[in-house]
Design a protein around this motif. Structure first.
Motif, mmCIF file in Angstrom:
data_model
loop_
_atom_site.group_PDB
_atom_site.id
_atom_site.type_symbol
_atom_site.label_atom_id
_atom_site.label_comp_id
_atom_site.label_asym_id
_atom_site.label_seq_id
_atom_site.Cartn_x
_atom_site.Cartn_y
_atom_site.Cartn_z
ATOM 1 N N PHE A 125 0.839 -1.192 0.000
ATOM 2 C CA PHE A 125 0.000 0.000 0.000
ATOM 3 C C PHE A 125 0.877 1.245 0.000
ATOM 4 O O PHE A 125 1.623 1.496 0.949
ATOM 5 C CB PHE A 125 -0.912 0.007 1.233
ATOM 6 C CG PHE A 125 -1.660 1.304 1.435
ATOM 7 C CD1 PHE A 125 -2.344 1.912 0.394
ATOM 8 C CD2 PHE A 125 -1.677 1.912 2.684
ATOM 9 C CE1 PHE A 125 -3.022 3.111 0.583
ATOM 10 C CE2 PHE A 125 -2.359 3.103 2.892
ATOM 11 C CZ PHE A 125 -3.022 3.708 1.840
ATOM 12 N N TYR A 131 -1.645 -0.699 -4.731
ATOM 13 C CA TYR A 131 -2.649 -1.376 -3.917
ATOM 14 C C TYR A 131 -2.540 -2.881 -4.171
ATOM 15 O O TYR A 131 -2.618 -3.329 -5.317
ATOM 16 C CB TYR A 131 -4.061 -0.885 -4.257
ATOM 17 C CG TYR A 131 -4.274 0.585 -3.946
ATOM 18 C CD1 TYR A 131 -4.798 0.996 -2.718
ATOM 19 C CD2 TYR A 131 -3.918 1.565 -4.869
ATOM 20 C CE1 TYR A 131 -4.979 2.336 -2.421
ATOM 21 C CE2 TYR A 131 -4.094 2.911 -4.580
ATOM 22 C CZ TYR A 131 -4.617 3.287 -3.359
ATOM 23 O OH TYR A 131 -4.785 4.620 -3.075
ATOM 24 N N MET A 298 -4.868 -1.161 5.328
ATOM 25 C CA MET A 298 -4.817 0.093 4.578
ATOM 26 C C MET A 298 -5.464 1.231 5.356
ATOM 27 O O MET A 298 -4.909 2.336 5.447
ATOM 28 C CB MET A 298 -5.534 -0.090 3.231
ATOM 29 C CG MET A 298 -5.647 1.159 2.386
ATOM 30 S SD MET A 298 -6.712 0.913 0.932
ATOM 31 C CE MET A 298 -8.322 0.745 1.739
ATOM 32 N N TYR A 577 -10.832 3.119 0.795
ATOM 33 C CA TYR A 577 -9.948 3.075 -0.375
ATOM 34 C C TYR A 577 -9.880 4.438 -1.055
ATOM 35 O O TYR A 577 -8.799 4.982 -1.322
ATOM 36 C CB TYR A 577 -10.445 2.022 -1.359
ATOM 37 C CG TYR A 577 -9.927 2.200 -2.766
ATOM 38 C CD1 TYR A 577 -8.678 1.719 -3.142
ATOM 39 C CD2 TYR A 577 -10.690 2.870 -3.736
ATOM 40 C CE1 TYR A 577 -8.198 1.898 -4.428
ATOM 41 C CE2 TYR A 577 -10.220 3.048 -5.026
ATOM 42 C CZ TYR A 577 -8.973 2.566 -5.373
ATOM 43 O OH TYR A 577 -8.500 2.758 -6.649
#
Length: 732
Positions: A125, A131, A298, A577
């Motif tokens: 990340f 990603y 994340m 995200y």
């Protein structure tokens, strides 16, 4: 000797450092004194050594060593380790003690990943850059080619300066980050080259590496010059390199490379001068954690650095800016023959019209602006704006529909017809939502527009008819027979909100059923597989931020409709995200246009479009309303704070009130690149730029009675929750 943060312990033995949790060795570095050297031959060599000594000073450990190169140069390094910010802070000072004929140096703080040295055994990340395994990136993006040795990127390409690696099997994560947003301006007299020495360069690079025991320098025509050296690789490492260096990236600009060297690369390095007495100091955050999956890792990694480094909130009078922007949109809306719309692009600051062409959605957003003009003209007593909005929507309803039920996407008044463009699923969804919004608005004020509703229903019937067996739709369709044009299905979620809202208006169960089937597909594929890709119609089917935004829109609509927990799960995943695509920190950037707001304002609030970072636009302004709604749904105050951040800071690129002399006040440029600390842009305005700013303001006001987040916060929690049930009173 040891220091500890949470469950993670740093131990210093035999000149090295180890990281353990319980009895498990997770990370280590046997030879942490490391430097890259630009030699007299102008190639890069790298050397390492153990610490000579380490001393405990309360909660801190001070470790020192001297690195001696084969040429006789000596670099002294002093590292201070201390618990901080839920992890550790490492401050390194490197001093040139002795030099012979070398040109420059860079140093590196790094940790070996003990579990495996296979790049594929981890997910990564780096916000707006990497990603998971970067499966859906462009071939010249970092992380696409897993055969590289150096996956480094200058941290100004990251929307927050962090890089995390998570072991797939154990869930263990290590993250390195810049400690503070204290980048200085680089020396503008230097032109970037293969490797330059710049004493004013204060940018680091973060990533992973697994180098061979030999140098690598790419000559200008692509030849990889390699020389064996004595340094032995310890394994796969996560690295912070200072000053920064961009690791291996495929070369794009040498046409003859295909014949000469086939797959060639670049590797751009910056050094500080190898002058006796010269020293540099930098600080790095080191964080650890163990997570059940990539999403929670994340989220925690991003929020940890956001809390430490996010820019202050930029002050904006949102009511004033909204009204100025709407007046500018009204002034720019004109009649072109039998069509109505706004120019496709205008050069700043004078707003010289460079193209006239109308897009149904995406960067044109013509029906969306039409709806906003209707609303603005009606609510604020501007009949001219109101009529122009009606004219825009009427034009599209009259002209755009095809026998297939797919509206044409792009009208050009020069040819009195539509440009050859596929039926883009995302672009069609944009226009349909706004025509439906316009229909609902007019219906609620007592004026029926049956042709507008019929237009939406014909398009919805097509989506019902062409939906794939698995619940998906394709990214684009051919205009001659409505057959599949692009076989990616990643844009499926973009249609869901329109179908749900049309169901609320018409009561047609087919629309609801179709939306739920599409939602199920998107839950399993877009959300679970993190396939947020392909929503930008002028890009290939790659990972981008707008796909995350449309996932938020779709999953939020599904949750609003059903209240089911799975949709809230997918919604928060998409939101976590998408948030990572926003530059939440700033660094100095030179802007050569005297009228541009970036001559005075920072760049925070801008967001890259696709993987690679290095610049951005203000598209995240579109999400202030939905992130605030998500805060009301979950009670998670971070979403409220982030909503305010993007609502305000994205407008740092705007001539907010006409202070910078734009011909039409309140507006902004489309986007630009600034990772080289020089702002480069087409320096033009497109309609979407203003649409995505006025749209969330209008929705925030209609739902919470305020133009900004601070105003919405004046409501009681009970009032906010009641008002947030927008589908209770959506249909006329």
């Amino acid at each position: 000797m040891k220091i500890q943060s949470g469950n993670y312990v740093l131990s210093f033995e035999n000149g090295g450092v180890e990281v353990t949790r319980g009895d498990q060795l997770l990370y280590f570095n046997r030879r942490p004194v490391y430097a890259l050297i630009k030699t007299v031959l102008s190639i890069t060599e790298f050397y390492d050594a153990p610490y000579d000594k380490a001393v405990q000073d309360g909660l801190r450990v001070v470790a020192e060593g001297v690195l001696k190169t084969p040429t006789g140069a000596e670099l002294g390094m002093k590292d201070v380790y201390e618990p901080a910010d839920g992890g550790f802070k490492v401050t390194r000072t490197t001093t040139v003690l002795k030099n012979t004929d070398d040109y420059g140096f860079a140093s590196k703080v790094s940790f070996v990943l003990a579990a495996s040295d296979n790049v594929l055994d981890y997910e990564y990340f780096s916000p707006a850059n990497w990603y998971k395994q970067n499966e859906y990136s462009k071939p010249y993006s970092m992380g696409y080619d897993k055969e590289c040795e150096y996956f480094w990127r200058n941290e100004v390409n990251y929307t927050l300066p962090l890089f995390a690696a998570q072991n797939k099997a154990s869930g263990e994560m290590i993250m390195l980050s810049r400690w503070a947003a204290d980048v200085g301006m680089r020396d503008m007299n230097f032109v970037q080259s293969e490797h330059i020495v710049d004493r004013k360069f204060t940018i680091g690079a973060i990533g992973i590496s697994k180098p061979e025991s030999e140098t690598i320098n790419y000559l200008y025509y692509g030849f990889p010059l390699r020389k064996k050296i004595s340094t032995v690789r310890q394994g796969l490492t996560i690295d912070y390199v200072y000053p920064g260096t961009d690791g291996q990236l495929p070369r794009m600009d040498r046409g003859y490379n295909v014949d000469y060297m086939m797959r060639t690369k670049t590797m751009t390095r910056v050094y500080h001068p190898m002058e006796e007495g010269f020293s540099h100091t930098f600080s790095v955050g080191v964080n650890f954690g163990c997570y059940d999956g990539f999403y929670p890792m994340m989220k925690d990694a991003w929020r940890t650095i956001y809390a430490r480094m996010a820019d202050p909130i930029f002050p904006v009078d949102h009511e004033r800016h909204y009204k100025i922007s709407m007046e500018s949109l009204a002034a720019l809306t004109k009649q072109y023959g039998d069509s109505w719309g706004l120019p496709f692009s205008c050069q700043l600051p004078q707003f010289d019209v460079s193209s006239v062409s109308f897009q149904f959605g995406f960067v044109g957003q013509q029906p969306g602006i039409g709806y906003q003009l209707i609303r603005y003209g009606d609510k604020y007593g501007r009949p001219d704006a109101y009529q122009k909005g009606l004219n825009i929507v009427d034009f599209w309803v009259r002209k755009a529909m095809t026998p297939f039920g797919a509206p044409q996407n792009c009208y050009n008044p020069t040819i009195n017809g539509f440009e050859p463009m596929p039926f883009w699923t995302r672009m069609i969804a944009d226009g349909l939502e706004n025509i439906l919004d316009a229909y609902v608005y007019m219906k609620k004020k007592g004026e029926d527009k049956p042709d507008w509703l019929a237009f939406c229903m014909k398009a919805a019937d097509r989506f019902v008819r062409i939906q794939n067996e698995d619940g998906s739709w394709y990214r684009a369709y051919n205009t001659d027979d409505d057959s599949m044009r692009m076989d990616s299905k990643a844009n499926t979620i973009s249609v869901v909100r329109f179908l749900i809202q049309l169901y609320l208006v018409t009561g047609n169960e087919a629309y609801k059923k179709t939306a739920l089937r599409a939602g199920d597909w998107a839950y399993e594929n877009t959300y679970k597989l993190m396939e947020y890709r392909g929503s930008t119609c002028d890009n290939t089917d790659i990972t981008d931020n707008e796909s995350g935004i449309y996932a938020i829109f779709g999953f939020m609509a599904l949750y609003d409709l059903t209240g089911e927990a799975k949709w809230l799960e997918a919604l928060t995943g998409a939101a976590d995200y998408t948030e990572t695509w926003t530059y939440c920190w700033s660094f100095p950037v030179k802007c050569n246009w005297p009228n541009h707001p970036f001559t005075k304002n920072p760049i925070s609030g801008q967001s890259p479009v696709t993987l690679g970072g290095g610049g951005g636009d203000m598209y995240m302004a579109a999400c202030a309303y939905v992130y605030y709604r998500l805060y009301v749904m979950t009670g998670d105050a971070h979403y409220r704070d982030y909503a305010e951040f993007i609502h305000n800071n994205a407008r740092q690129a705007n001539d907010l009130y006409g202070d910078f002399g734009y011909a039409y006040p309140g507006l902004s440029h489309e986007g630009g690149h600034f990772a080289q600390q020089v702002f480069n842009s087409h320096y033009h305005w497109l309609p979407w730029v203003t649409y995505i700013e006025v749209d969330p303001v209008s929705r925030l006001y209609d739902t919470f009675g305020a133009y900004d987040i601070a105003g919405a916060e004046k409501l009681t929690p009970e009032e906010r929750k009641e008002r947030n049930r927008i589908y209770d009173h959506f249909a006329p």
